[in-house]
Design an enzyme around this catalytic site. Structure first.
Site, PDB file in Angstrom:
ATOM      1  N   GLU A  49       0.757  -1.144   0.005  1.00  0.00           N
ATOM      2  CA  GLU A  49      -0.045   0.101  -0.204  1.00  0.00           C
ATOM      3  C   GLU A  49       0.837   1.349   0.022  1.00  0.00           C
ATOM      4  O   GLU A  49       0.479   2.286  -0.677  1.00  0.00           O
ATOM      5  CB  GLU A  49      -0.946  -0.130   1.161  1.00  0.00           C
ATOM      6  CG  GLU A  49      -2.089  -0.969   1.026  1.00  0.00           C
ATOM      7  CD  GLU A  49      -1.679  -2.312   1.643  1.00  0.00           C
ATOM      8  OE1 GLU A  49      -0.452  -2.615   2.051  1.00  0.00           O
ATOM      9  OE2 GLU A  49      -2.630  -3.340   1.786  1.00  0.00           O
ATOM     10  N   PHE A 111     -11.544  -7.127  14.097  1.00  0.00           N
ATOM     11  CA  PHE A 111     -10.581  -7.616  13.223  1.00  0.00           C
ATOM     12  C   PHE A 111     -10.347  -6.504  12.247  1.00  0.00           C
ATOM     13  O   PHE A 111     -11.178  -6.094  11.532  1.00  0.00           O
ATOM     14  CB  PHE A 111     -10.966  -8.921  12.599  1.00  0.00           C
ATOM     15  CG  PHE A 111      -9.978  -9.387  11.744  1.00  0.00           C
ATOM     16  CD1 PHE A 111      -8.447  -9.857  11.818  1.00  0.00           C
ATOM     17  CD2 PHE A 111      -9.988  -9.610  10.174  1.00  0.00           C
ATOM     18  CE1 PHE A 111      -7.686 -10.458  11.088  1.00  0.00           C
ATOM     19  CE2 PHE A 111      -9.221 -10.317   9.468  1.00  0.00           C
ATOM     20  CZ  PHE A 111      -7.800 -10.337   9.804  1.00  0.00           C
ATOM     21  N   GLN A 112      -8.903  -6.310  12.131  1.00  0.00           N
ATOM     22  CA  GLN A 112      -8.561  -5.201  11.011  1.00  0.00           C
ATOM     23  C   GLN A 112      -9.163  -3.795  11.160  1.00  0.00           C
ATOM     24  O   GLN A 112      -9.140  -3.068  10.287  1.00  0.00           O
ATOM     25  CB  GLN A 112      -8.395  -5.717   9.628  1.00  0.00           C
ATOM     26  CG  GLN A 112      -7.722  -7.042   9.506  1.00  0.00           C
ATOM     27  CD  GLN A 112      -7.523  -7.298   7.977  1.00  0.00           C
ATOM     28  OE1 GLN A 112      -8.393  -7.080   7.006  1.00  0.00           O
ATOM     29  NE2 GLN A 112      -6.362  -7.799   7.513  1.00  0.00           N
ATOM     30  N   LYS A 161     -17.490  -1.004   6.001  1.00  0.00           N
ATOM     31  CA  LYS A 161     -17.897  -2.043   4.924  1.00  0.00           C
ATOM     32  C   LYS A 161     -19.531  -2.079   4.816  1.00  0.00           C
ATOM     33  O   LYS A 161     -20.120  -2.184   3.567  1.00  0.00           O
ATOM     34  CB  LYS A 161     -17.319  -3.495   5.437  1.00  0.00           C
ATOM     35  CG  LYS A 161     -17.804  -4.569   4.423  1.00  0.00           C
ATOM     36  CD  LYS A 161     -16.960  -5.902   4.837  1.00  0.00           C
ATOM     37  CE  LYS A 161     -17.781  -6.993   4.128  1.00  0.00           C
ATOM     38  NZ  LYS A 161     -16.824  -7.788   3.398  1.00  0.00           N
ATOM     39  N   MET A 477      23.940   9.502   2.179  1.00  0.00           N
ATOM     40  CA  MET A 477      23.971  10.965   2.804  1.00  0.00           C
ATOM     41  C   MET A 477      24.118  10.823   4.288  1.00  0.00           C
ATOM     42  O   MET A 477      24.713  11.944   5.043  1.00  0.00           O
ATOM     43  CB  MET A 477      22.524  11.422   2.392  1.00  0.00           C
ATOM     44  CG  MET A 477      22.275  12.884   3.112  1.00  0.00           C
ATOM     45  SD  MET A 477      23.462  14.084   2.386  1.00  0.00           S
ATOM     46  CE  MET A 477      22.474  14.834   1.060  1.00  0.00           C
TER      47      MET A 477
END
Ligand SMILES: Cc1ncc(C[n+]2csc(CCOP(=O)(O)OP(=O)(O)O)c2C)c(N)n1
Length: 563
Positions: A49, A111-112, A161, A477
């Site tokens: 993602e 969940f999630q 959802k 760097m």
């Protein structure tokens, strides 16, 4: 007709003219994915993602349009946070849609479930949780409106959802206005007249351009002002390309790794016109010694960024394009009686002399390939017409210094946040928008490993992005800072344990080249750029090359370490 929430959501994207969505599915957004094949836009399935949000951001920077990304709840949403913060720091218009658990479960540690609205509050321009299907279309409409107007930025919409499954009448809200949100686009006439007078009086004026010039589309107005009034121009990293990098009035970038000429000019100017720039500490160095002789004018659409880091004498809250065109009209009147060539001749000669005494340079003739030489070759071979995305570190600074950007929206780089792993997915986003353009990701060997999984995305979507790794075997760097300020204690910055980048490219179905000798740089780059597929060119460069000039953190801009 009644539609499901998922259908309403997708209808809204259609209305907004979205043509590509970068995303990754999951349980909370499966209803949306179920409907996706019925809609005309393209979905690019990324491999992480973070890749989706950076690609949407790269698409936005290259096109000037809003970039869109769609991910699931919980880990899908949190994986976008770095990219959201990246877009926020650089004022990039992206809209992020995240799935959320069904509304009755919100707050139950389902969940999630994560509170992504809470997590992203400090790094979005605005964010929403859609709790009622009645609000869905309007919320999506507002999200796009907020992302692209005023000071652009990321807007997140969290989609539970059950809302995606409910049904409701789809009505597209044609008009959108938010009572408390009224960006001030038009400049104040009195302030414009004041600035015009200051320009008239100034003997040593300087333009300091930032990303706001590009996001408001004010490049032509800026170029007119500089050329017609004979005013030298410097820019921030985000402003590169706003003014042609091959013009005699161009001084190069200013700040920590800016040019000698730009830093000397800001130190000696009697008038600084800061346009769509925010006086970042990488630009100002020690604030108390920044532009000590100048009257400071600051044009910015965001009133909260004015007087934030530096006290300015003339604030001007407006869209840069409308401010500069108003200023142009004022100056056109004055130009009838003033010969700017003559009035700024001594000053322009002086800054050009600084450019001649200390141009950007590097030591040649060592046994190693110099990274700056590689960037020069990328510039030459691409004719200066490529879209360049960078990672973060020395690679980013060498790209900024040695590629002369002629056009805005051709340099994609994480300026404010400095996000390693940004460049490759951003290049994918840009290539999606411009399939026929040469898009090159200039990378470090450390950064490229942060989102290399997106090579699969590039390969399976036939996106011929070129990655040129300036491979110094170090987190360069950080190593440079360790060398200069930490007694060469190269603690945990050696990256000589690396994958075989050529084989890695091939494993994904891309092409790979390795270059170890200077004479091969040009032919290999030419061959790589001619291939119509993604390519990694692994160039082994001088392991201990440094970026110069360098102003040590917190020092004055005139305290430059030079080559
Ligand atoms: C995500 C992230 N982690 C850590 C850093 C700190 N950091 C800045 S530059 C740099 C080194 C980058 O190394 P490399 O990608 O090899 O590029 P080089 O500087 O050698 O060109 C690091 C670790 C960062 N900017 N971003």
């Amino acid at each position: 007709m009644e539609l499901t929430g998922a259908q309403i959501f997708l209808e809204c994207l259609k209305k907004e003219g979205v043509d590509v969505v970068f995303g990754f599915p999951g349980g909370a957004v499966i209803d949306i994915y179920d409907e996706l094949p019925n809609y005309p836009f393209k979905h690019i399935l990324v491999r992480h993602e973070q890749g989706a949000i950076h690609a949407a951001d790269g698409y936005a920077r290259a096109t000037g349009d809003v970039g869109v990304c769609l991910v699931t709840s919980g880990p899908g949403a949190t994986n976008t946070v770095t990219g959201i913060a990246t877009a926020y720091m650089d004022s990039i218009p992206v809209v992020i849609f995240t799935g959320q658990v069904p509304t009755p479960l919100i707050g139950n540690d389902a969940f999630q479930e994560v509170d992504i609205v809470g997590i992203t509050r400090p790094c979005t321009k605005h964010n929403y949780l859609v709790k009622d299907i009645k609000d869905l279309a309007f919320t999506v409409r507002q999200a796009f409106y907020l992302a692209r107007t005023g000071r652009p930025g990321p807007v997140l919409v969290d989609l539970p959802k059950d809302i995606m499954q409910q049904k409701f009448e789809f009505v597209w809200p044609e008009d959108v206005s938010l009572r408390s949100y009224n960006p001030n686009l038009k400049p104040h006439t009195r302030q414009i007249k004041k600035v015009a007078k200051l320009i008239e009086k100034a003997e040593r004026p300087l333009i300091y351009a930032g990303g706001g010039v590009i996001s408001s589309g004010a490049e032509d107005e800026l170029t007119w002002l500089a050329k017609s009034l004979n005013i030298p121009v410097t820019a921030t990293l985000m402003g590169l390309g706003a003014f042609p990098g091959n013009d005699p009035l161009w001084l190069g970038m200013l700040g920590m790794h800016g040019t000698y000429a730009a830093n000397m000019a800001i130190n000696n100017a009697d008038l600084v016109l800061a346009i769509g720039a925010r006086f970042d500490d990488r630009v100002t160095g020690k604030v108390s010694t920044f532009a000590p002789k100048a009257t400071l004018v600051h044009i910015d659409i965001d009133p909260t960024s004015i007087q934030k880091n530096v006290a300015v004498h003339v604030p001007l809250v407006a869209d840069c394009k409308s401010a500069l065109s108003a200023l142009k009209s004022e100056m056109e009147l004055k130009s009838k009686s003033i010969d700017w060539e003559v009035s700024h001749a001594v000053w322009v000669r002086q800054v050009q002399e600084w450019s001649e005494i200390h141009p950007l340079r590097y030591k040649k003739g060592s046994k190693f390939i110099k990274p700056q030489f590689v960037v020069e070759k990328v510039y030459e071979i691409s004719n200066g017409d490529a879209i360049i995305a960078t990672e973060v570190g020395q690679n980013q600074m060498w790209a900024a210094q040695f590629y002369k950007f002629k056009r805005s929206k051709s340099f994609l780089s994480s300026g404010g946040l400095g996000t390693m792993g940004y460049g490759f997915p951003a290049a994918i986003g840009a290539q999606m928008a411009f399939p026929d353009k040469l898009v090159v990701n200039i990378a470090g060997d450390g950064s490229i490993q942060m989102n290399i999984q997106e090579m699969m995305t590039a390969v399976c979507n036939n996106l011929p992005v070129k990655i040129v790794i300036l491979n110094n075997g170090y987190l360069g760097m950080v190593r440079q800072w360790q060398e200069l300020f930490y007694n060469r204690n190269y603690c945990e910055t050696c990256m000589d344990a690396q994958p075989d980048f050529v084989k890695l490219a091939e494993a994904y179905g891309a092409a790979g080249f390795r270059v170890t000798e200077e004479k091969d740089v040009e032919p290999v780059l030419k061959e790589a750029f001619a291939l119509n597929k993604p390519v990694i060119v692994d160039v082994r460069v001088d392991p201990e090359e440094n970026v110069y000039p360098m102003v040590p953190a917190g020092a004055s801009l005139t305290d430059m370490l030079l080559v």
